[in-house]
Design a protein around this motif. Structure first.
Motif, PDB file in Angstrom:
ATOM      1  N   PRO A   1      70.579  91.632  56.475  1.00  0.00           N
ATOM      2  CA  PRO A   1      69.417  91.979  57.317  1.00  0.00           C
ATOM      3  C   PRO A   1      68.514  90.801  57.620  1.00  0.00           C
ATOM      4  O   PRO A   1      67.750  90.839  58.591  1.00  0.00           O
ATOM      5  N   ARG A   2      68.565  89.750  56.817  1.00  0.00           N
ATOM      6  CA  ARG A   2      67.671  88.605  57.043  1.00  0.00           C
ATOM      7  C   ARG A   2      68.224  87.626  58.089  1.00  0.00           C
ATOM      8  O   ARG A   2      67.523  86.700  58.483  1.00  0.00           O
ATOM      9  N   THR A   3      69.475  87.821  58.462  1.00  0.00           N
ATOM     10  CA  THR A   3      70.092  86.918  59.445  1.00  0.00           C
ATOM     11  C   THR A   3      69.914  87.493  60.842  1.00  0.00           C
ATOM     12  O   THR A   3      70.143  88.684  61.060  1.00  0.00           O
ATOM     13  N   SER A   4      69.518  86.650  61.768  1.00  0.00           N
ATOM     14  CA  SER A   4      69.312  87.127  63.136  1.00  0.00           C
ATOM     15  C   SER A   4      70.645  87.536  63.754  1.00  0.00           C
ATOM     16  O   SER A   4      71.694  86.936  63.490  1.00  0.00           O
ATOM     17  N   LEU A   5      70.578  88.553  64.589  1.00  0.00           N
ATOM     18  CA  LEU A   5      71.785  89.063  65.233  1.00  0.00           C
ATOM     19  C   LEU A   5      72.463  88.004  66.117  1.00  0.00           C
ATOM     20  O   LEU A   5      73.698  87.907  66.120  1.00  0.00           O
ATOM     21  N   PRO A   6      71.718  87.195  66.882  1.00  0.00           N
ATOM     22  CA  PRO A   6      72.378  86.155  67.682  1.00  0.00           C
ATOM     23  C   PRO A   6      73.239  85.222  66.838  1.00  0.00           C
ATOM     24  O   PRO A   6      74.338  84.845  67.245  1.00  0.00           O
TER      25      PRO A   6
ATOM     26  N   VAL B   1      82.652  80.258  58.740  1.00  0.00           N
ATOM     27  CA  VAL B   1      81.410  80.113  57.974  1.00  0.00           C
ATOM     28  C   VAL B   1      80.629  78.889  58.435  1.00  0.00           C
ATOM     29  O   VAL B   1      79.403  78.929  58.590  1.00  0.00           O
ATOM     30  N   VAL B   2      81.349  77.772  58.664  1.00  0.00           N
ATOM     31  CA  VAL B   2      80.694  76.544  59.111  1.00  0.00           C
ATOM     32  C   VAL B   2      80.011  76.760  60.461  1.00  0.00           C
ATOM     33  O   VAL B   2      78.861  76.351  60.673  1.00  0.00           O
ATOM     34  N   ILE B   3      80.712  77.414  61.393  1.00  0.00           N
ATOM     35  CA  ILE B   3      80.135  77.666  62.710  1.00  0.00           C
ATOM     36  C   ILE B   3      78.940  78.602  62.604  1.00  0.00           C
ATOM     37  O   ILE B   3      77.914  78.426  63.273  1.00  0.00           O
ATOM     38  N   TYR B   4      79.063  79.608  61.745  1.00  0.00           N
ATOM     39  CA  TYR B   4      77.955  80.546  61.541  1.00  0.00           C
ATOM     40  C   TYR B   4      76.701  79.821  61.058  1.00  0.00           C
ATOM     41  O   TYR B   4      75.589  80.064  61.534  1.00  0.00           O
ATOM     42  N   ARG B   5      76.890  78.905  60.126  1.00  0.00           N
ATOM     43  CA  ARG B   5      75.731  78.172  59.589  1.00  0.00           C
ATOM     44  C   ARG B   5      75.186  77.188  60.615  1.00  0.00           C
ATOM     45  O   ARG B   5      73.975  76.974  60.709  1.00  0.00           O
ATOM     46  N   ALA B   6      76.103  76.580  61.397  1.00  0.00           N
ATOM     47  CA  ALA B   6      75.646  75.590  62.378  1.00  0.00           C
ATOM     48  C   ALA B   6      74.909  76.233  63.541  1.00  0.00           C
ATOM     49  O   ALA B   6      74.103  75.578  64.224  1.00  0.00           O
ATOM     50  N   ALA B   7      75.157  77.538  63.777  1.00  0.00           N
ATOM     51  CA  ALA B   7      74.592  78.211  64.943  1.00  0.00           C
ATOM     52  C   ALA B   7      73.078  78.322  64.908  1.00  0.00           C
ATOM     53  O   ALA B   7      72.459  78.623  65.926  1.00  0.00           O
TER      54      ALA B   7
ATOM     55  N   SER C   1      81.750  94.723  64.450  1.00  0.00           N
ATOM     56  CA  SER C   1      81.713  93.914  63.219  1.00  0.00           C
ATOM     57  C   SER C   1      80.356  93.254  63.052  1.00  0.00           C
ATOM     58  O   SER C   1      79.808  93.200  61.939  1.00  0.00           O
ATOM     59  N   ALA C   2      79.793  92.743  64.155  1.00  0.00           N
ATOM     60  CA  ALA C   2      78.478  92.107  64.078  1.00  0.00           C
ATOM     61  C   ALA C   2      77.411  93.119  63.670  1.00  0.00           C
ATOM     62  O   ALA C   2      76.510  92.820  62.878  1.00  0.00           O
ATOM     63  N   HIS C   3      77.499  94.322  64.196  1.00  0.00           N
ATOM     64  CA  HIS C   3      76.546  95.375  63.864  1.00  0.00           C
ATOM     65  C   HIS C   3      76.618  95.719  62.370  1.00  0.00           C
ATOM     66  O   HIS C   3      75.595  95.823  61.682  1.00  0.00           O
ATOM     67  N   LEU C   4      77.839  95.861  61.854  1.00  0.00           N
ATOM     68  CA  LEU C   4      78.010  96.174  60.436  1.00  0.00           C
ATOM     69  C   LEU C   4      77.538  95.015  59.565  1.00  0.00           C
ATOM     70  O   LEU C   4      76.890  95.221  58.520  1.00  0.00           O
ATOM     71  N   LEU C   5      77.829  93.799  60.002  1.00  0.00           N
ATOM     72  CA  LEU C   5      77.425  92.636  59.217  1.00  0.00           C
ATOM     73  C   LEU C   5      75.910  92.478  59.204  1.00  0.00           C
ATOM     74  O   LEU C   5      75.327  92.018  58.203  1.00  0.00           O
TER      75      LEU C   5
END
Length: 515
Positions: A68-73, A123-129, A59-63
């Motif tokens: 593309p502008r978001t870092s994989l970590p 979404v909140v955790i994704y943004r906070a990361a 899922s992370a790979h597809l996302l």
């Protein structure tokens, strides 16, 4: 084709530890919440963890292709915590369900709201990361949760292995050779009430008059020895009063009380008399076939109920099963998908009597009238909500099905001993004013302990039955019958107790005694 498109990014293979931990936590918590279950398959839980990891990576790979502008970590962080919150039901289901139930929302809408909340959290955790402090805080919090679950699991295992508990009495196996060796059928319809208690609920079942017409002796005031299945069956298969002078149940004692049936006093005695042990598993709730059973009657399926039990922690799967009104093939409720090995009464009857050399003892645990509620009073599949009204509908169907099973056994095995006996009575607490005992309103305890209890045997054996005897004496009667001796009965006593998961104190309170 651009060679770079087929080169696996090293960053994809370098899975952040957060994914491994986030995927491990739901599995660890699943093990913790099911340690009390003797059928827990530990090896399959490792597979669950690996599948979650693989799903997160894919899922992370597809996302990452979509973003593309978001870092994989960062994507890994969001994906990992999404898995954590979706599959760790203890983090959200209990508090949210209590709150949403107060509002009175329909099940389907409640589940959709819970799923939407999970999306927002992800979404909140994704943004906070993207902030180092947030990542460190979430990592510490998650590590604490995992260590906490592991500590609780370790304590359970240690107590189970080393706690100083009361020794479980062991009955002396009888060595008397049987005078005659009829096949013995013990049929346990889970949570089936006695005729008197059903009539008190305003329900008239065809079962009781039907059994009398077929030569059964019914005990209308029979009671369970204990108010939950494991402890009730422990009395049944030990033929001893295991709760005598016991004040509480510990994890260690719980493990002792629920061994494989094939290792019980009753089965050992049957085998000493030349009997084979046959176990029937209907694929719903109840003990699965033990390894030491001589014959196992079950429906095989490559999936196990445990797999669906783990999936049930997911909001999406809960929505699927909780979507009442939707059915598979126009008949079976789709919520039964979580029991792939299920057998209804028609499937069971086709497998009886089993092909066994010599006499046999057959134990059959039937889910009806226990949940899942799926039958109306006429045994047609119905859209029933969990509750006492669904129970009273399904128990009427149970009467019809039990008579079908009895008719088949009596026609194909006319000399058989047949016992129909429930483990407990009605399972609902039914919040009511007044005094309570271990959380059970006193007014509901008679129905909780009241059980169906019916015996079919030769007239000489039926005369040896003691009125309204509890399950602890059932096999004392059976062995006296086949040996043509007098039964050595013990007192008929009943206790109120809850499962350890319901009541951590494990308190045991005696409720009824009859010499």
């Amino acid at each position: 084709m651009n060679p770079s498109r087929i080169i696996i990014d090293k960053q994809i293979l370098s899975v952040p530890i957060i994914v491994l931990i986030c995927c491990a936590q739901p599995v660890i918590n699943f093990i913790l919440t099911n340690l009390i279950n003797h059928d827990l398959l530990f090896a399959r839980t490792i597979v669950y963890w690996l599948i979650l990891i693989a799903g997160s990576i894919i899922s992370a790979h597809l996302l990452s292709r979509v973003m593309p502008r978001t870092s994989l970590p960062r994507i890994y962080w969001g994906m990992g915590f999404m898995v954590l919150f979706v599959f760790s039901e203890f983090l959200w289901r209990t508090p949210s369900s209590l709150w949403l139930n107060e509002i009175g929302l329909p099940h389907r809408l409640k589940y959709l709201i819970e799923f939407a909340v999970m999306i927002v959290i992800g979404v909140v955790i994704y943004r906070a990361a993207k902030h180092a402090f947030a990542r460190q805080f979430m990592f510490i919090l998650l590590s604490f949760i995992i260590v906490w679950d592991l500590a609780l699991a370790a304590r359970f295992v240690i107590q189970s292995n080393t706690a100083n508990t009361a020794e479980q009495p062991q009955a002396e196996p009888s060595s008397t050779a049987p005078v005659h060796a009829p096949n013995v059928y013990y049929i346990l319809p889970d949570s089936h009430l006695s005729e008197r208690e059903l009539n008190n609920k305003g329900v008239r079942s065809v079962l009781f008059d039907g059994l009398r017409a077929r030569g059964f002796t019914l005990h209308d005031n029979a009671r369970a020895n204990a108010s939950v299945t494991t402890y009730s069956m422990a009395h049944l298969f030990s033929s001893e009063l295991i709760f005598d002078q016991l004040e509480r149940v510990t994890p260690a004692l719980h493990q002792q009380l629920a061994p494989e049936i094939s290792d019980s006093n009753v089965v050992k005695t049957f085998r000493e008399k030349g009997y084979r042990y046959v176990h029937l598993y209907d694929g719903f709730d109840g003990p699965k076939c033990p390894d030491k059973a001589d014959i196992c009657i079950e429906k095989k399926h490559w999936l196990d109920e445990q797999d669906f039990k783990f999936l049930d922690r997911s909001v999406l799967f809960t929505i699927l099963q909780g979507s009442r009104g939707f059915t598979a093939d126009g008949q079976e409720p789709i919520r039964l998908i979580g029991r792939p090995s299920r057998m209804e009464i028609d499937d069971i009857i086709k497998r009886l009597p089993p092909e066994v050399d010599g006499p046999f003892f057959l134990f059959a645990h039937l889910s009806n009238p226990h949940p899942p509620y799926r039958f109306g009073a006429d045994c047609e599949y119905a859209d029933l909500a969990y509750g006492d009204q669904a129970f009273l509908e399904q128990i009427q169907c149970a009467g019809i099905q039990l008579l079908q099973m009895v008719d088949h056994i009596q026609a194909s095995d006319p000399d058989a001993l047949i016992i129909l006996q429930a483990d407990t009575g009605m399972i609902f607490e039914q919040t009511q004013p007044g005094d309570t005992v271990l959380g059970w309103p006193v007014s509901t305890i008679p129905a909780r302990l009241s059980i169906l209890s019916a015996y079919s045997g030769p007239e000489a054996c039926n005369k040896k039955l003691r009125a309204d005897m509890t399950p602890v004496n059932t096999f004392r009667w059976v062995f006296a019958c086949i040996e043509d001796t007098e039964p050595h009965y013990v007192e008929d006593r009943s206790w109120i107790v809850r499962y350890l998961s319901d009541n951590p104190s494990g308190e045991v309170i005696e409720w009824f005694t009859k010499p």
